[in-house]
Design a protein around this motif. Structure first.
Motif, PDB file in Angstrom:
ATOM      1  N   TYR A  84       0.851  -1.187   0.000  1.00 29.62           N
ATOM      2  CA  TYR A  84       0.000   0.000   0.000  1.00 29.62           C
ATOM      3  C   TYR A  84       0.888   1.238   0.000  1.00 29.62           C
ATOM      4  O   TYR A  84       1.763   1.396   0.852  1.00 29.62           O
ATOM      5  N   VAL A  85       0.654   2.122  -0.982  1.00 26.89           N
ATOM      6  CA  VAL A  85       1.503   3.293  -1.194  1.00 26.89           C
ATOM      7  C   VAL A  85       0.770   4.540  -0.702  1.00 26.89           C
ATOM      8  O   VAL A  85      -0.364   4.821  -1.116  1.00 26.89           O
ATOM      9  N   PHE A  86       1.435   5.287   0.195  1.00 24.55           N
ATOM     10  CA  PHE A  86       0.897   6.552   0.708  1.00 24.55           C
ATOM     11  C   PHE A  86       1.738   7.713   0.176  1.00 24.55           C
ATOM     12  O   PHE A  86       2.973   7.691   0.277  1.00 24.55           O
ATOM     13  N   ASP A  87       1.069   8.702  -0.375  1.00 28.90           N
ATOM     14  CA  ASP A  87       1.727   9.948  -0.766  1.00 28.90           C
ATOM     15  C   ASP A  87       1.972  10.750   0.507  1.00 28.90           C
ATOM     16  O   ASP A  87       1.025  11.146   1.200  1.00 28.90           O
ATOM     17  N   VAL A  88       3.234  10.986   0.832  1.00 28.91           N
ATOM     18  CA  VAL A  88       3.562  11.631   2.103  1.00 28.91           C
ATOM     19  C   VAL A  88       2.978  13.036   2.195  1.00 28.91           C
ATOM     20  O   VAL A  88       2.745  13.551   3.301  1.00 28.91           O
ATOM     21  N   GLU A  89       2.707  13.678   1.045  1.00 31.96           N
ATOM     22  CA  GLU A  89       2.167  15.034   1.057  1.00 31.96           C
ATOM     23  C   GLU A  89       0.657  15.074   0.772  1.00 31.96           C
ATOM     24  O   GLU A  89       0.120  16.134   0.464  1.00 31.96           O
ATOM     25  N   SER A  90       0.004  13.940   0.890  1.00 30.50           N
ATOM     26  CA  SER A  90      -1.438  13.890   0.637  1.00 30.50           C
ATOM     27  C   SER A  90      -2.197  14.840   1.566  1.00 30.50           C
ATOM     28  O   SER A  90      -1.906  14.924   2.766  1.00 30.50           O
ATOM     29  N   ARG A  91      -3.173  15.519   0.999  1.00 29.16           N
ATOM     30  CA  ARG A  91      -4.021  16.409   1.793  1.00 29.16           C
ATOM     31  C   ARG A  91      -5.287  15.694   2.259  1.00 29.16           C
ATOM     32  O   ARG A  91      -6.169  16.313   2.858  1.00 29.16           O
ATOM     33  N   GLU A  92      -5.385  14.410   1.942  1.00 26.96           N
ATOM     34  CA  GLU A  92      -6.555  13.618   2.344  1.00 26.96           C
ATOM     35  C   GLU A  92      -6.095  12.393   3.131  1.00 26.96           C
ATOM     36  O   GLU A  92      -6.485  11.262   2.838  1.00 26.96           O
ATOM     37  N   LEU A  93      -5.275  12.626   4.134  1.00 22.17           N
ATOM     38  CA  LEU A  93      -4.687  11.522   4.893  1.00 22.17           C
ATOM     39  C   LEU A  93      -5.757  10.656   5.552  1.00 22.17           C
ATOM     40  O   LEU A  93      -5.647   9.426   5.566  1.00 22.17           O
ATOM     41  N   GLU A  94      -6.801  11.269   6.084  1.00 23.53           N
ATOM     42  CA  GLU A  94      -7.848  10.495   6.749  1.00 23.53           C
ATOM     43  C   GLU A  94      -8.528   9.540   5.769  1.00 23.53           C
ATOM     44  O   GLU A  94      -8.809   8.386   6.104  1.00 23.53           O
ATOM     45  N   LYS A  95      -8.785  10.026   4.563  1.00 21.28           N
ATOM     46  CA  LYS A  95      -9.396   9.163   3.546  1.00 21.28           C
ATOM     47  C   LYS A  95      -8.430   8.051   3.141  1.00 21.28           C
ATOM     48  O   LYS A  95      -8.831   6.886   2.956  1.00 21.28           O
ATOM     49  N   ASP A  96      -7.133   8.388   3.010  1.00 16.24           N
ATOM     50  CA  ASP A  96      -6.121   7.381   2.680  1.00 16.24           C
ATOM     51  C   ASP A  96      -6.116   6.272   3.725  1.00 16.24           C
ATOM     52  O   ASP A  96      -6.080   5.080   3.401  1.00 16.24           O
ATOM     53  N   LEU A  97      -6.145   6.659   4.989  1.00  9.86           N
ATOM     54  CA  LEU A  97      -6.119   5.681   6.081  1.00  9.86           C
ATOM     55  C   LEU A  97      -7.403   4.854   6.110  1.00  9.86           C
ATOM     56  O   LEU A  97      -7.368   3.656   6.429  1.00  9.86           O
ATOM     57  N   HIS A  98      -8.526   5.489   5.775  1.00 11.27           N
ATOM     58  CA  HIS A  98      -9.794   4.757   5.718  1.00 11.27           C
ATOM     59  C   HIS A  98      -9.734   3.656   4.666  1.00 11.27           C
ATOM     60  O   HIS A  98     -10.138   2.505   4.921  1.00 11.27           O
ATOM     61  N   TYR A  99      -9.225   3.976   3.476  1.00  3.62           N
ATOM     62  CA  TYR A  99      -9.115   2.979   2.422  1.00  3.62           C
ATOM     63  C   TYR A  99      -8.116   1.881   2.804  1.00  3.62           C
ATOM     64  O   TYR A  99      -8.322   0.697   2.505  1.00  3.62           O
ATOM     65  N   TYR A 100      -7.040   2.276   3.466  1.00  2.00           N
ATOM     66  CA  TYR A 100      -6.051   1.284   3.909  1.00  2.00           C
ATOM     67  C   TYR A 100      -6.690   0.288   4.885  1.00  2.00           C
ATOM     68  O   TYR A 100      -6.506  -0.933   4.754  1.00  2.00           O
ATOM     69  N   GLN A 101      -7.460   0.801   5.835  1.00  2.00           N
ATOM     70  CA  GLN A 101      -8.124  -0.091   6.792  1.00  2.00           C
ATOM     71  C   GLN A 101      -9.162  -0.980   6.115  1.00  2.00           C
ATOM     72  O   GLN A 101      -9.339  -2.137   6.500  1.00  2.00           O
ATOM     73  N   SER A 102      -9.812  -0.466   5.086  1.00  2.00           N
ATOM     74  CA  SER A 102     -10.760  -1.289   4.321  1.00  2.00           C
ATOM     75  C   SER A 102     -10.026  -2.428   3.619  1.00  2.00           C
ATOM     76  O   SER A 102     -10.539  -3.554   3.548  1.00  2.00           O
ATOM     77  N   CYS A 103      -8.825  -2.137   3.115  1.00  2.00           N
ATOM     78  CA  CYS A 103      -7.993  -3.185   2.504  1.00  2.00           C
ATOM     79  C   CYS A 103      -7.644  -4.257   3.532  1.00  2.00           C
ATOM     80  O   CYS A 103      -7.707  -5.465   3.249  1.00  2.00           O
ATOM     81  N   LEU A 104      -7.261  -3.830   4.722  1.00  2.00           N
ATOM     82  CA  LEU A 104      -6.889  -4.772   5.769  1.00  2.00           C
ATOM     83  C   LEU A 104      -8.054  -5.670   6.156  1.00  2.00           C
ATOM     84  O   LEU A 104      -7.879  -6.875   6.383  1.00  2.00           O
ATOM     85  N   GLU A 105      -9.261  -5.099   6.240  1.00  2.00           N
ATOM     86  CA  GLU A 105     -10.438  -5.898   6.564  1.00  2.00           C
ATOM     87  C   GLU A 105     -10.678  -6.964   5.495  1.00  2.00           C
ATOM     88  O   GLU A 105     -10.989  -8.120   5.810  1.00  2.00           O
ATOM     89  N   ALA A 106     -10.519  -6.581   4.233  1.00  2.00           N
ATOM     90  CA  ALA A 106     -10.712  -7.538   3.136  1.00  2.00           C
ATOM     91  C   ALA A 106      -9.620  -8.604   3.139  1.00  2.00           C
ATOM     92  O   ALA A 106      -9.884  -9.776   2.851  1.00  2.00           O
ATOM     93  N   ILE A 107      -8.394  -8.211   3.476  1.00  6.62           N
ATOM     94  CA  ILE A 107      -7.293  -9.166   3.563  1.00  6.62           C
ATOM     95  C   ILE A 107      -7.549 -10.160   4.698  1.00  6.62           C
ATOM     96  O   ILE A 107      -7.334 -11.377   4.548  1.00  6.62           O
ATOM     97  N   LEU A 108      -8.004  -9.675   5.837  1.00  7.06           N
ATOM     98  CA  LEU A 108      -8.307 -10.561   6.969  1.00  7.06           C
ATOM     99  C   LEU A 108      -9.356 -11.606   6.596  1.00  7.06           C
ATOM    100  O   LEU A 108      -9.274 -12.761   7.023  1.00  7.06           O
TER     101      LEU A 108
END
Length: 307
Positions: A84-108
């Protein structure tokens, strides 16, 4: 042996650029002409005796929502690695983290043994004196959010060797016979009295194994060498020339880079400069068949002999 690798992150985070540099011989400045990934781009990349089934997933919001709904099982089933790739300068960090957690739930739910890697990307855009602190903060947060799964985090940029460090580490964990490979590489280094022996994957020039018999101050030397030689190979190809081998020698050391097996190059570093070049080159040539046997899939080779 196929390994399914998911490459995910929001649109514009740099996923396709890094994939193109590592696997498609792009140089960093040429990635500017790459367009956005539409839905999922599939590619099969041969790496030693592996075939990486790489799924580069477009990061536009509509696609991301679709991955977690109608395509959930198809995308997240039988995954060996999630990157999972995060843009360090993203202005939508909360949304990025939300999608990352959704990925983790699907992986689990679908691939709970998958290895998880997070790349904090475009670190070259951060002021140098702030990079350590920012990376540490993001790393701590991602490790917390990933529980009960565990993730490994890397800082990366397409403009330096950090990209090679991250991808070498990730691919290393997928090689099934890596312990045997490293053991035999250590024996080889001892027999020829080398300070260090490195094994590179032939196409990507990622470091896949090494044996070190003498301490060295530069902890990032492997990735630097990968980057330098990969760029040199690309320069050769632009001149309609092919790179096969190289020798670098001064009063302190001699280093040899040569084709080794069908899927690898080897680098041998010697501090004893009285040893003739021809002797080291003969040793490399004589070791080739032995390492070719080790490279074969386990079910198609006889037990490897030891040095």
């Amino acid at each position: 042996m196929k390994k399914k690798v998911l490459l995910m992150g929001k649109s514009g985070s740099g996923k396709t650029s890094m994939r193109s540099i590592i696997f498609a011989n792009y140089i960093a400045r040429d990635t500017r002409r790459l367009g956005a990934t539409i839905d999922v781009e599939h590619s099969h990349v041969r790496f030693l005796n592996l075939v990486l089934n790489l799924w580069d997933c477009g990061g536009q919001e509509a696609f991301m929502e679709n991955y977690f709904a109608s395509q959930r099982e198809n995308i997240f089933r039988n995954v060996e690695v999630l990157i999972y790739v995060f843009d360090v300068e993203s202005r939508e960090l909360e949304k990025d983290l939300h999608y990352y957690q959704s990925c983790l739930e699907a992986i689990l739910q679908n691939s709970r043994t998958a290895k998880i890697f997070c790349l904090i990307h475009k670190m070259d855009l951060v002021q140098e004196d702030q990079r350590d602190n920012i990376f540490r903060e993001r790393k701590d947060e991602l490790e917390r959010l990933s529980k009960p799964l565990s993730c490994s985090c890397f800082r990366t940029s397409i403009w330096d060797e950090t990209l090679y460090k991250a991808w070498s580490t990730m691919v290393y964990l997928l090689i099934p016979n890596i312990e045997s490979l490293e053991c035999n590489l250590s024996n080889f280094a001892s027999v020829i009295e080398a300070d260090e022996v490195l094994l590179f994957e032939r196409a990507t020039f990622l470091v896949i194994a090494h044996s070190q018999r003498r301490d060295h101050d530069d902890k990032h030397r492997f990735e630097k060498i990968s980057n330098i030689i990969k760029q040199f190979k690309l320069s050769c190809s632009k001149q309609a020339a092919s790179f096969t081998s190289m020798e670098v020698r001064n009063s302190e050391f001699a280093a040899y880079i040569d084709q080794f097996t069908p899927h690898t190059y080897v680098m041998v570093v010697m501090s004893d400069t009285t040893i003739p070049s021809a002797a080291t080159q003969i040793n490399i040539r004589n070791a080739r068949k032995h390492f070719e046997k080790i490279e074969l899939p386990p079910d198609s080779r006889s037990p490897a002999s030891k040095y």
